[in-house]
Design a protein around this motif. Structure first.
Motif, PDB file in Angstrom:
ATOM      1  N   PRO B 268       0.822  -1.212   0.000  1.00 41.13           N
ATOM      2  CA  PRO B 268       0.000   0.000   0.000  1.00 41.13           C
ATOM      3  C   PRO B 268       0.860   1.266   0.000  1.00 41.13           C
ATOM      4  O   PRO B 268       1.962   1.273   0.553  1.00 41.13           O
ATOM      5  N   ILE B 269       0.319   2.317  -0.609  1.00 40.34           N
ATOM      6  CA  ILE B 269       1.109   3.531  -0.790  1.00 40.34           C
ATOM      7  C   ILE B 269       1.438   4.201   0.543  1.00 40.34           C
ATOM      8  O   ILE B 269       2.526   4.753   0.728  1.00 40.34           O
ATOM      9  N   GLY B 270       0.519   4.150   1.511  1.00 38.36           N
ATOM     10  CA  GLY B 270       0.769   4.745   2.826  1.00 38.36           C
ATOM     11  C   GLY B 270       1.942   4.077   3.517  1.00 38.36           C
ATOM     12  O   GLY B 270       2.831   4.740   4.062  1.00 38.36           O
ATOM     13  N   THR B 271       1.938   2.751   3.477  1.00 38.17           N
ATOM     14  CA  THR B 271       3.032   2.002   4.090  1.00 38.17           C
ATOM     15  C   THR B 271       4.350   2.356   3.398  1.00 38.17           C
ATOM     16  O   THR B 271       5.381   2.546   4.053  1.00 38.17           O
ATOM     17  N   SER B 272       4.298   2.485   2.069  1.00 38.36           N
ATOM     18  CA  SER B 272       5.514   2.780   1.314  1.00 38.36           C
ATOM     19  C   SER B 272       6.056   4.160   1.646  1.00 38.36           C
ATOM     20  O   SER B 272       7.258   4.331   1.884  1.00 38.36           O
ATOM     21  N   LEU B 273       5.156   5.157   1.665  1.00 38.87           N
ATOM     22  CA  LEU B 273       5.616   6.523   1.957  1.00 38.87           C
ATOM     23  C   LEU B 273       6.142   6.615   3.382  1.00 38.87           C
ATOM     24  O   LEU B 273       7.144   7.287   3.645  1.00 38.87           O
ATOM     25  N   ALA B 274       5.474   5.923   4.320  1.00 35.59           N
ATOM     26  CA  ALA B 274       5.937   5.948   5.710  1.00 35.59           C
ATOM     27  C   ALA B 274       7.338   5.357   5.807  1.00 35.59           C
ATOM     28  O   ALA B 274       8.201   5.882   6.518  1.00 35.59           O
ATOM     29  N   PHE B 275       7.556   4.283   5.076  1.00 25.33           N
ATOM     30  CA  PHE B 275       8.883   3.669   5.077  1.00 25.33           C
ATOM     31  C   PHE B 275       9.931   4.652   4.558  1.00 25.33           C
ATOM     32  O   PHE B 275      10.973   4.879   5.193  1.00 25.33           O
ATOM     33  N   LEU B 276       9.645   5.275   3.406  1.00 24.42           N
ATOM     34  CA  LEU B 276      10.611   6.213   2.825  1.00 24.42           C
ATOM     35  C   LEU B 276      10.868   7.399   3.748  1.00 24.42           C
ATOM     36  O   LEU B 276      12.003   7.861   3.895  1.00 24.42           O
ATOM     37  N   MET B 277       9.799   7.881   4.378  1.00 19.65           N
ATOM     38  CA  MET B 277       9.974   9.021   5.292  1.00 19.65           C
ATOM     39  C   MET B 277      10.836   8.635   6.483  1.00 19.65           C
ATOM     40  O   MET B 277      11.665   9.415   6.937  1.00 19.65           O
ATOM     41  N   SER B 278      10.618   7.429   7.005  1.00 25.21           N
ATOM     42  CA  SER B 278      11.380   7.039   8.191  1.00 25.21           C
ATOM     43  C   SER B 278      12.861   6.890   7.836  1.00 25.21           C
ATOM     44  O   SER B 278      13.725   7.185   8.657  1.00 25.21           O
ATOM     45  N   VAL B 279      13.150   6.463   6.623  1.00 23.22           N
ATOM     46  CA  VAL B 279      14.554   6.340   6.226  1.00 23.22           C
ATOM     47  C   VAL B 279      15.205   7.721   6.135  1.00 23.22           C
ATOM     48  O   VAL B 279      16.320   7.935   6.609  1.00 23.22           O
ATOM     49  N   THR B 280      14.479   8.696   5.544  1.00 24.48           N
ATOM     50  CA  THR B 280      15.089  10.017   5.343  1.00 24.48           C
ATOM     51  C   THR B 280      15.061  10.886   6.589  1.00 24.48           C
ATOM     52  O   THR B 280      15.975  11.665   6.819  1.00 24.48           O
ATOM     53  N   ALA B 281      13.989  10.778   7.394  1.00 27.65           N
ATOM     54  CA  ALA B 281      13.825  11.733   8.490  1.00 27.65           C
ATOM     55  C   ALA B 281      14.796  11.473   9.629  1.00 27.65           C
ATOM     56  O   ALA B 281      15.324  12.409  10.214  1.00 27.65           O
ATOM     57  N   VAL B 282      14.999  10.230   9.958  1.00 28.55           N
ATOM     58  CA  VAL B 282      15.933   9.924  11.050  1.00 28.55           C
ATOM     59  C   VAL B 282      16.896   8.837  10.600  1.00 28.55           C
ATOM     60  O   VAL B 282      16.486   7.839  10.035  1.00 28.55           O
ATOM     61  N   SER B 283      18.156   9.055  10.862  1.00 28.32           N
ATOM     62  CA  SER B 283      19.123   8.018  10.547  1.00 28.32           C
ATOM     63  C   SER B 283      20.209   8.070  11.611  1.00 28.32           C
ATOM     64  O   SER B 283      20.439   9.105  12.221  1.00 28.32           O
ATOM     65  N   LEU B 284      20.852   6.940  11.814  1.00 26.55           N
ATOM     66  CA  LEU B 284      21.907   6.891  12.824  1.00 26.55           C
ATOM     67  C   LEU B 284      23.002   7.940  12.606  1.00 26.55           C
ATOM     68  O   LEU B 284      23.320   8.676  13.542  1.00 26.55           O
ATOM     69  N   PRO B 285      23.559   8.053  11.403  1.00 27.52           N
ATOM     70  CA  PRO B 285      24.631   9.049  11.235  1.00 27.52           C
ATOM     71  C   PRO B 285      24.176  10.466  11.581  1.00 27.52           C
ATOM     72  O   PRO B 285      24.932  11.237  12.170  1.00 27.52           O
ATOM     73  N   GLU B 286      22.925  10.799  11.218  1.00 27.35           N
ATOM     74  CA  GLU B 286      22.458  12.140  11.532  1.00 27.35           C
ATOM     75  C   GLU B 286      22.362  12.345  13.041  1.00 27.35           C
ATOM     76  O   GLU B 286      22.691  13.409  13.563  1.00 27.35           O
ATOM     77  N   MET B 287      21.918  11.294  13.751  1.00 25.86           N
ATOM     78  CA  MET B 287      21.824  11.395  15.212  1.00 25.86           C
ATOM     79  C   MET B 287      23.214  11.582  15.826  1.00 25.86           C
ATOM     80  O   MET B 287      23.389  12.303  16.798  1.00 25.86           O
ATOM     81  N   ILE B 288      24.195  10.900  15.245  1.00 24.97           N
ATOM     82  CA  ILE B 288      25.556  11.025  15.769  1.00 24.97           C
ATOM     83  C   ILE B 288      26.053  12.466  15.585  1.00 24.97           C
ATOM     84  O   ILE B 288      26.647  13.048  16.485  1.00 24.97           O
ATOM     85  N   ILE B 289      25.739  13.049  14.435  1.00 32.57           N
ATOM     86  CA  ILE B 289      26.123  14.443  14.206  1.00 32.57           C
ATOM     87  C   ILE B 289      25.394  15.357  15.193  1.00 32.57           C
ATOM     88  O   ILE B 289      25.987  16.248  15.801  1.00 32.57           O
ATOM     89  N   LEU B 290      24.094  15.107  15.382  1.00 31.05           N
ATOM     90  CA  LEU B 290      23.310  15.982  16.254  1.00 31.05           C
ATOM     91  C   LEU B 290      23.696  15.841  17.721  1.00 31.05           C
ATOM     92  O   LEU B 290      23.433  16.723  18.525  1.00 31.05           O
ATOM     93  N   LYS B 291      24.310  14.701  18.062  1.00 34.31           N
ATOM     94  CA  LYS B 291      24.703  14.482  19.453  1.00 34.31           C
ATOM     95  C   LYS B 291      25.689  15.545  19.916  1.00 34.31           C
ATOM     96  O   LYS B 291      25.809  15.805  21.105  1.00 34.31           O
ATOM     97  N   LYS B 292      26.361  16.176  18.968  1.00 36.02           N
ATOM     98  CA  LYS B 292      27.299  17.240  19.339  1.00 36.02           C
ATOM     99  C   LYS B 292      26.580  18.431  19.951  1.00 36.02           C
ATOM    100  O   LYS B 292      27.162  19.200  20.700  1.00 36.02           O
ATOM    101  N   VAL B 293      25.310  18.611  19.606  1.00 37.50           N
ATOM    102  CA  VAL B 293      24.595  19.779  20.126  1.00 37.50           C
ATOM    103  C   VAL B 293      23.389  19.418  20.995  1.00 37.50           C
ATOM    104  O   VAL B 293      22.871  20.277  21.702  1.00 37.50           O
ATOM    105  N   LEU B 294      22.939  18.173  20.940  1.00 35.83           N
ATOM    106  CA  LEU B 294      21.759  17.791  21.709  1.00 35.83           C
ATOM    107  C   LEU B 294      22.117  16.702  22.708  1.00 35.83           C
ATOM    108  O   LEU B 294      22.916  15.816  22.411  1.00 35.83           O
ATOM    109  N   LYS B 295      21.496  16.774  23.895  1.00 36.76           N
ATOM    110  CA  LYS B 295      21.683  15.684  24.850  1.00 36.76           C
ATOM    111  C   LYS B 295      20.788  14.511  24.467  1.00 36.76           C
ATOM    112  O   LYS B 295      19.796  14.673  23.745  1.00 36.76           O
ATOM    113  N   ASN B 296      21.142  13.338  25.008  1.00 40.44           N
ATOM    114  CA  ASN B 296      20.427  12.115  24.617  1.00 40.44           C
ATOM    115  C   ASN B 296      18.918  12.219  24.769  1.00 40.44           C
ATOM    116  O   ASN B 296      18.170  11.721  23.937  1.00 40.44           O
TER     117      ASN B 296
END
Lengths: 78, 321
Positions: B268-296
């Motif tokens: 289904p298209i909703g499931t597909s878009l949700a999957f794509l959004m979750s991949v782009t919106a949050v990722s481990l490398p981005e969290m590692i970068i943000l850890k420099k300015v944000l607490k856990n």
């Protein structure tokens, strides 16, 4: 003359360094080229999108890779 | 409306059936046709979209944005910040400097987060590839919900007053106002053209790999296989897709054509878009970068809010579409 390249190590920042080195080579000018990687210093120059380029404390560029001619122009102003 | 992509389908048909003389209706023909058509369409749209958005971006610098958003509270500023996020570059190496720059200029935390959430989610390359593969309607839904998730997520973070979970040094940075030299239209065109070269140069390999995998799946996987296991009646499908997508760090340009072929087999298209959004919106490398300015704690809130919002969006599209 001191040239600072602001960037946290992304591809464009490495490219900027190459451009600067090429410009220096072509003009035969001497300068100390430093890579600045810590966010506090980068931000203190007001640059939010890296790469940034600072010559003798003056911000010349932020957010894109300069051309060799751009850099030569700034060097000539000095 | 006339199909502007018709010539590309024509080329794909010519190459598959006439030039290579592959029997129509076979798995091989379907795969190849899919691959040629998708590649032509994706690269055309990539060049056009990146060019247009880069041109727009040359007017909307972060310096200008933070001056406008500085010190202002209210949902309309969350909307503004989220919209700014759609046109800024999606390179995650810029997210921390922009974050500090915004906070330093007095942009409220919630408004800054609206920007931070939407920025990677909605970008010109993803829009181009989505449009080429899933069509205009799905792309519009993706963009609108991406902006809304940024607005709501940022508003929620502002509401809970989480400023104490930002690393202290961020508030001590003082930056000089730096105004970029005004560009003339020639320079804007050059900039936009450079962006096309640089982004296409970076993503083309992922697109080609993704289209090839998608093409094989399209030609050889049995019809409706995913409708059976991951259809709309399976309520767990959306959260499972999102939970797979959140830690996954992949180039989304490569994933989109694969997802296109999954939709063809009944995802289904909703499931597909949700999957794509979750991949782009949050990722481990981005969290590692943000850890420099944000607490856990704040990173956890950020990931939590975005995950819930994306799951909700997925359900909503599955119901509406």
């Amino acid at each position: 003359m001191k040239i600072e390249i602001l960037g946290t190590g992304c591809k464009k920042c490495i490219k900027t360094k190459e451009v600067v080195e090429k410009a220096l080579e072509e003009t035969g000018l001497e300068a100390e080229v430093v890579k600045v990687e810590d966010y506090e210093t980068i931000l203190s120059y007001g640059v939010m999108i890296t790469p940034g380029l600072v010559i003798d404390g003056e911000v010349k560029l932020g957010g894109k890779v300069p051309s060799v001619n751009d850099v030569k122009g700034w060097l000539a102003e000095k | 409306m006339a199909d502007v992509f018709y010539p590309m389908q024509w080329i794909a048909d010519k190459v598959t059936y006439d030039l290579l003389e592959i029997q129509a209706g076979t798995g091989l023909a379907d795969s190849l046709n899919f691959i040629i058509y998708d590649i032509l369409k994706i690269f055309t749209l990539l060049c056009v979209m990146i060019f247009l958005i880069a041109y727009m971006r040359s007017y909307i610098t972060p310096e200008r944005s933070r001056r406008i958003l500085g010190g202002k509270k209210g949902p309309q500023y969350n909307v503004g910040a989220s919209l700014v996020g759609t046109v800024t570059p999606f390179c995650s190496c810029s997210s921390v400097p922009i974050f500090i720059g915004f906070i330093e200029a007095g942009v409220p935390l919630g408004v800054t987060f609206s920007f931070l959430i939407t920025s990677p989610l909605v970008n010109e390359a993803a829009i181009a590839v989505l449009w080429a593969t899933l069509g205009f309607k799905a792309t519009a839904l993706y963009v609108i919900s991406g902006v809304l998730i940024g607005v709501i997520g940022g508003y929620a973070i502002g509401f809970f007053k989480l400023e104490k979970y930002v690393e202290g040094f961020v508030y001590n940075v003082h930056s000089l106002p730096f105004e970029e030299a005004k560009m003339n239209s020639r320079q804007r065109l050059d900039y936009a053209f450079d962006e096309v070269k640089s982004i296409v140069g970076k993503v083309w390999i992922y697109v080609v790999i993704g289209v090839s995998i998608g093409g094989l799946f399209h030609g050889f996987a049995p019809e409706g296989i995913l409708a059976e296991y991951a259809g709309k009646d399976n309520l767990l499908a959306v959260p499972i897709a999102v939970l797979i997508g959140v830690p996954l760090y992949s180039n989304v340009m490569g994933l989109i054509p694969v997802v296109e072929s999954l939709i063809g087999k009944g995802l289904p298209i909703g499931t597909s878009l949700a999957f794509l959004m979750s991949v782009t919106a949050v990722s481990l490398p981005e969290m590692i970068i943000l850890k420099k300015v944000l607490k856990n704690e704040l990173i956890a809130v950020f990931v939590g809010i975005v995950t819930i919002a994306v799951i909700f969006t997925g359900y909503m599209f599955n119901i509406v579409l």
